[in-house]
Design a protein around this motif. Structure first.
Motif, PDB file in Angstrom:
ATOM      1  N   VAL A 638       0.357  10.673   2.327  1.00 36.50           N
ATOM      2  CA  VAL A 638      -1.105  10.641   2.272  1.00 36.50           C
ATOM      3  C   VAL A 638      -1.613   9.683   3.338  1.00 36.50           C
ATOM      4  N   PHE A 639      -2.583  10.132   4.138  1.00 32.78           N
ATOM      5  CA  PHE A 639      -3.229   9.261   5.120  1.00 32.78           C
ATOM      6  C   PHE A 639      -4.580   8.820   4.555  1.00 32.78           C
ATOM      7  N   THR A 640      -4.870   7.542   4.661  1.00 31.65           N
ATOM      8  CA  THR A 640      -6.135   7.026   4.158  1.00 31.65           C
ATOM      9  C   THR A 640      -6.638   5.925   5.075  1.00 31.65           C
ATOM     10  N   GLY A 641      -7.932   5.686   5.059  1.00 26.93           N
ATOM     11  CA  GLY A 641      -8.501   4.681   5.945  1.00 26.93           C
ATOM     12  C   GLY A 641      -8.663   5.219   7.359  1.00 26.93           C
ATOM     13  N   THR A 642      -8.879   4.329   8.309  1.00 23.36           N
ATOM     14  CA  THR A 642      -9.108   4.705   9.697  1.00 23.36           C
ATOM     15  C   THR A 642      -7.827   4.577  10.501  1.00 23.36           C
ATOM     16  N   LEU A 643      -7.441   5.658  11.168  1.00 22.81           N
ATOM     17  CA  LEU A 643      -6.299   5.608  12.081  1.00 22.81           C
ATOM     18  C   LEU A 643      -6.832   5.252  13.464  1.00 22.81           C
ATOM     19  N   GLU A 644      -6.178   4.284  14.106  1.00 21.88           N
ATOM     20  CA  GLU A 644      -6.710   3.759  15.355  1.00 21.88           C
ATOM     21  C   GLU A 644      -5.981   4.278  16.585  1.00 21.88           C
ATOM     22  N   LEU A 672       4.762   8.388   0.155  1.00 16.98           N
ATOM     23  CA  LEU A 672       4.384   7.400   1.156  1.00 16.98           C
ATOM     24  C   LEU A 672       2.895   7.505   1.458  1.00 16.98           C
ATOM     25  N   VAL A 673       2.234   6.354   1.541  1.00 17.53           N
ATOM     26  CA  VAL A 673       0.829   6.290   1.922  1.00 17.53           C
ATOM     27  C   VAL A 673       0.717   5.508   3.218  1.00 17.53           C
ATOM     28  N   ILE A 674       0.047   6.099   4.206  1.00 23.07           N
ATOM     29  CA  ILE A 674      -0.206   5.411   5.473  1.00 23.07           C
ATOM     30  C   ILE A 674      -1.660   4.977   5.443  1.00 23.07           C
ATOM     31  N   ALA A 675      -1.887   3.675   5.377  1.00 23.46           N
ATOM     32  CA  ALA A 675      -3.231   3.135   5.175  1.00 23.46           C
ATOM     33  C   ALA A 675      -3.720   2.409   6.423  1.00 23.46           C
ATOM     34  N   GLY A 676      -4.867   2.827   6.921  1.00 26.95           N
ATOM     35  CA  GLY A 676      -5.501   2.145   8.029  1.00 26.95           C
ATOM     36  C   GLY A 676      -6.629   1.265   7.535  1.00 26.95           C
ATOM     37  N   PRO A 677      -7.326   0.597   8.442  1.00 25.88           N
ATOM     38  CA  PRO A 677      -8.461  -0.236   8.047  1.00 25.88           C
ATOM     39  C   PRO A 677      -9.478   0.567   7.246  1.00 25.88           C
ATOM     40  N   GLY A 678      -9.991  -0.029   6.200  1.00 21.66           N
ATOM     41  CA  GLY A 678     -10.975   0.632   5.369  1.00 21.66           C
ATOM     42  C   GLY A 678     -10.379   1.441   4.240  1.00 21.66           C
ATOM     43  N   ALA A 679      -9.051   1.404   4.103  1.00 20.53           N
ATOM     44  CA  ALA A 679      -8.420   2.133   2.999  1.00 20.53           C
ATOM     45  C   ALA A 679      -8.930   1.568   1.679  1.00 20.53           C
ATOM     46  N   GLY A 680      -9.310   2.445   0.794  1.00 24.00           N
ATOM     47  CA  GLY A 680      -9.897   1.995  -0.463  1.00 24.00           C
ATOM     48  C   GLY A 680      -9.142   2.447  -1.679  1.00 24.00           C
ATOM     49  N   SER A 681      -9.724   3.409  -2.407  1.00 26.04           N
ATOM     50  CA  SER A 681      -9.188   3.796  -3.713  1.00 26.04           C
ATOM     51  C   SER A 681      -7.788   4.382  -3.631  1.00 26.04           C
ATOM     52  N   LYS A 685      -4.705   2.958  -5.686  1.00 25.48           N
ATOM     53  CA  LYS A 685      -3.978   3.779  -6.646  1.00 25.48           C
ATOM     54  C   LYS A 685      -2.497   3.814  -6.321  1.00 25.48           C
ATOM     55  N   ALA A 686      -2.165   3.851  -5.006  1.00 26.21           N
ATOM     56  CA  ALA A 686      -0.763   3.840  -4.608  1.00 26.21           C
ATOM     57  C   ALA A 686      -0.076   2.571  -5.088  1.00 26.21           C
ATOM     58  N   ALA A 687      -0.774   1.434  -4.959  1.00 22.96           N
ATOM     59  CA  ALA A 687      -0.208   0.168  -5.419  1.00 22.96           C
ATOM     60  C   ALA A 687       0.016   0.183  -6.926  1.00 22.96           C
ATOM     61  N   GLU A 688      -0.938   0.748  -7.643  1.00 26.53           N
ATOM     62  CA  GLU A 688      -0.810   0.817  -9.101  1.00 26.53           C
ATOM     63  C   GLU A 688       0.368   1.685  -9.529  1.00 26.53           C
ATOM     64  N   LEU A 689       0.653   2.740  -8.740  1.00 28.55           N
ATOM     65  CA  LEU A 689       1.735   3.662  -9.083  1.00 28.55           C
ATOM     66  C   LEU A 689       3.075   3.250  -8.485  1.00 28.55           C
ATOM     67  N   GLY A 690       3.061   2.194  -7.689  1.00 23.93           N
ATOM     68  CA  GLY A 690       4.303   1.738  -7.069  1.00 23.93           C
ATOM     69  C   GLY A 690       4.728   2.585  -5.887  1.00 23.93           C
ATOM     70  N   VAL A 691       3.778   3.303  -5.269  1.00 24.64           N
ATOM     71  CA  VAL A 691       4.079   4.126  -4.097  1.00 24.64           C
ATOM     72  C   VAL A 691       4.078   3.244  -2.854  1.00 24.64           C
ATOM     73  N   ASP A 692       5.055   3.455  -1.967  1.00 27.89           N
ATOM     74  CA  ASP A 692       5.137   2.669  -0.738  1.00 27.89           C
ATOM     75  C   ASP A 692       3.890   2.876   0.118  1.00 27.89           C
ATOM     76  N   VAL A 693       3.334   1.763   0.610  1.00 26.74           N
ATOM     77  CA  VAL A 693       2.170   1.797   1.481  1.00 26.74           C
ATOM     78  C   VAL A 693       2.517   1.090   2.782  1.00 26.74           C
ATOM     79  N   ILE A 694       2.322   1.787   3.922  1.00 23.45           N
ATOM     80  CA  ILE A 694       2.601   1.177   5.224  1.00 23.45           C
ATOM     81  C   ILE A 694       1.378   1.347   6.120  1.00 23.45           C
ATOM     82  N   ASP A 695       1.325   0.561   7.206  1.00 28.65           N
ATOM     83  CA  ASP A 695       0.202   0.696   8.133  1.00 28.65           C
ATOM     84  C   ASP A 695       0.563   1.691   9.231  1.00 28.65           C
ATOM     85  N   GLU A 696      -0.387   1.923  10.109  1.00 26.72           N
ATOM     86  CA  GLU A 696      -0.199   2.944  11.137  1.00 26.72           C
ATOM     87  C   GLU A 696       0.937   2.590  12.088  1.00 26.72           C
ATOM     88  N   ASP A 697       1.063   1.325  12.458  1.00 23.79           N
ATOM     89  CA  ASP A 697       2.147   0.919  13.357  1.00 23.79           C
ATOM     90  C   ASP A 697       3.508   1.185  12.733  1.00 23.79           C
TER      91      ASP A 697
END
Length: 706
Positions: A638-644, A672-681, A685-697
């Motif tokens: 899942v991609f969320t937030g702003t990709l730069e 896997l969740v790829i979260a950019g700046p501005g990632a919100g809900s 939710k990924a954190a609550e479910l224990g899903v790995d969250v990484i940034d764009e880099d």
């Protein structure tokens, strides 16, 4: 741009039939134009066919044919020439027909690249030469091969002929070690007229236009004939290169000119859509005095690095478009308005016209889209045609530039008959008299009769046997209409009982025109072959509104088997169930499509019809594709937030190429969740479910080597 609304009232069965006709017509036109150098329709007519095909495919992507004209370029090479496989495919261009299209083109470029309105995007604009595409391959400065475009992948070897053209140098000084020059062979008006005079004097065949003359001359098996013909060449692009020509399109064109190749002097650098359109107007004004034929202006993103990022669709680049000159208009009388009913119950008004010639074609029908269009407004209540309504008896303007089925563009109120009355759109179905309702936000009024409406029933059956659905050989639209009229089939499951219905005698069927024992048994065998069907084809075949071929594929991949899909459809409405969230979490499936799916399975009659069908089938589960060595193959991301560093479209396409499934929502099934700046809900939710969250880099590092 109004092309897509031109097919809003077209039902799927009619669309499928028209796409088949368009594929045949465009195939014939391509063969006549590219292979025989003797086009049997005008350029405007060809553009109309192509644009209509594209509009229908955009409206009904699931109906796109395997032999779709939108996936083809040119035509196969003719016999008598050696074949040349292009190192870089010679693609065609998508077309634009008005200023709005150009603004939309610029918008698509900016959206794909993630560029704001404050970032400058420069374009080149050059005349679109009406000639024959040619590729010249230079190695160490020497011309070693010349090839026509052919079908885009394989062309004809016309090296000996190309060497006779004055504008084609046999040798280039200071050229890259490998350089493929792309351009257009053409003939000037003066040379064309002189050639036809010579042909007449010699009692030989004359040519219809300069393009035919140029193409026929280049594709002569005897190069001496080509040498005697006054051919010219403009270079405007390139294929394979050992070293870059420049950093920009304009710089590359200037480099080609410096190498000794002829380039068009009207090529200009423009800063944005307004300047592009202004240059288009300038060229259009000079068109009659240029001395050679052009049929539009081609725009290309100037920055070659941006061209590389934008890439290609299947047959066209995202970074270029051809702005075509307009076709013809004509005026005629509207004699009546008919309303047709489609598979989804859509009531589509059709204008019956006093026949009139438009662009060389006789027109007697035109689309009227929907009731708002007739009344003089769009579906949002905005005024069109200055608010003029359309009435039977009116003199109307018919426009064919981009439409095989023309549209009524305007009304001449000065010629309106005094007894003409406003058209009242029917509120009941003309086929079954059921109430026809218009839901909020829908531009189309629809019959509520469902299965009791013969028009809907027949169109649903036509859709069921269409190419992208069950595709039963020998059972097409004509046979469906015949069998329905004879009460032999009323729903899809009935098709699989036809052999049982007729038994070994077949007398009922044999009594019908066009049927014998052999053809009947061939049909029954073809039906039995389709008792085994893929899940995606089955979902598509059900003809559920908003669920096209692409969506059916996505849904099938998500659920994997009929059992899982069926269970989800039964539980999606249960209180506290996660089935609804799971359904709308499929990337590309929104609330409207999900609602349409669940409503279809919730209706008792339709559900019973589906169950009767499934009982006769063996439904193949989806094989999960894997990508060897990919770190994300088979994973849900899942991609969320702003990709730069890349746009969302680029990121999604890259992930899918690596075998990942891109979802629009986070669930326990997300890997896997790829979260950019501005990632919100979603990140929360990924954190609550224990899903790995990484940034764009981190994402780019993960897939860097793939």
């Amino acid at each position: 741009m109004t092309v897509l609304t031109d097919v809003d009232g077209l039902d799927e069965a009619a669309a499928a039939a028209e796409l088949a006709d368009l594929a045949a017509a465009l195939g014939q036109a391509n063969h006549a134009y590219h292979t025989n150098d003797s086009p049997d329709i005008t350029d405007a007519e060809y553009d109309a066919l192509k644009r209509r095909n594209a509009a229908i495919e955009a409206r009904f992507p699931h109906l796109k044919r395997e032999d779709s004209p939108s996936e083809k370029v040119g035509a196969p090479v003719a016999e008598g020439f050696g074949k040349v496989t292009h190192a870089v495919a010679m693609l065609s261009l998508s077309n634009a027909f008005d200023d709005t299209d150009i603004n939309e083109f610029d918008g698509r470029v900016r959206k794909y690249l993630g560029l704001g309105s404050d970032v400058a995007v420069n374009y080149t604009a050059e005349p679109k030469i009406d000639g024959l595409s040619l590729s010249l391959r230079y190695e160490k400065g020497r011309l070693v091969q010349a090839a026509t475009r052919g079908d885009g992948a394989v062309g004809e070897n016309v090296t000996a002929n190309a060497l006779t053209i004055a504008d084609v140098p046999a040798k280039l000084e200071r050229a890259p070690e490998l350089l493929e020059v792309r351009g257009e062979v053409y003939m000037s008006h003066a040379d064309f007229e002189a050639l036809n005079r010579r042909q007449l004097e010699a009692g030989a065949k004359t040519f219809a236009n300069p393009r035919n003359a140029a193409a026929g001359s280049l594709r002569q098996l005897d190069s001496d004939i080509t040498k005697s013909r006054p051919l010219r060449f403009f270079a405007y692009a390139w294929g394979a290169l050992s070293d870059p020509l420049a950093d920009t399109q304009m710089g590359a064109i200037e480099r080609l000119r410096a190498l000794g190749l002829s380039t068009n002097p009207l090529t200009s650098l423009c800063a944005g859509p307004a300047e592009l359109v202004a240059h288009y107007r300038t060229i259009e004004e000079q068109r009659a005095t240029l001395g050679y034929d052009i049929d539009g202006v081609v725009y290309k993103v100037d920055d070659l690095a941006l061209q590389e990022r934008l890439g290609f669709r299947s047959t066209t680049p995202r970074w270029a478009i051809a702005h075509k000159f307009p076709a013809e208009l004509a005026w005629t009388r509207l004699e009546s308005i008919d309303v047709q009913v489609g598979r989804t119950g859509a009531l589509s008004p059709v204008a019956r016209l006093m026949p009139v010639t438009v662009g060389g074609v006789t027109v007697s029908n035109a689309t009227l889209h929907n009731e708002d269009y007739i009344a003089g407004s769009d579906s949002k209540g905005q005024t069109i045609r200055d608010g003029k309504d359309i009435r039977v008896g009116d003199w109307v303007q018919v426009y064919r530039a981009g439409d095989v089925i023309p549209k009524v563009a305007d009304v001449d109120l000065k010629k309106r008959p005094p007894d003409a009355v406003p058209y009242v759109f029917p509120e009941t179905c003309p086929e079954c008299d059921s109430l026809a309702v218009r839901e909020p936000g829908d531009a189309v009024r629809r019959c509520t009769g469902g299965l009791i409406c013969p028009a809907q029933a027949v169109e649903k059956l036509k859709h069921f046997v269409s190419r992208a659905a069950f595709d039963i050989e020998g059972l097409g639209a004509k046979q469906v209409e015949q069998f329905y009229a004879d009460t032999w089939i009323k729903e899809p499951a009935d098709i699989f009982f036809l052999r049982q219905r007729f038994g070994s005698g077949l007398q009922q069927l044999k009594n019908r025109e066009g049927w014998g024992e052999k053809s009947a048994n061939n049909l029954f065998d073809a039906i039995d072959e389709k008792r085994t069907i893929s899940l995606s084809r089955l979902i598509f075949s059900l003809g559920i509104r908003h669920v096209g071929e692409a969506a059916s594929n996505m849904i099938a991949r998500h659920y994997g088997s009929w059992e899982r899909f069926d269970a989800a459809m039964q539980s999606v409405g249960e209180s506290g169930s996660s089935a609804w969230e799971d359904l709308i979490g499929i990337d590309g499936v929104g609330g409207v499509m999900a609602q349409s799916l669940t409503q279809a399975f919730a209706q008792q009659a339709e559900r019973a019809s589906i169950d009767r069908l499934v009982a006769e089938l063996s439904i193949q589960p989806v094989e999960r594709p894997t990508t060897a060595g990919s770190p994300v193959a088979g994973k849900t991301v899942v991609f969320t937030g702003t990709l730069e560093k890349m746009t969302r479209a680029e990121a999604k396409a890259r992930a899918e190429r690596l075998g990942a499934k891109v979802s629009g929502s986070v669930s326990s099934k997300t890997d896997l969740v790829i979260a950019g700046p501005g990632a919100g809900s979603k990140a929360k939710k990924a954190a609550e479910l224990g899903v790995d969250v990484i940034d764009e880099d981190s994402w780019l590092a993960l897939i860097a080597s793939k």
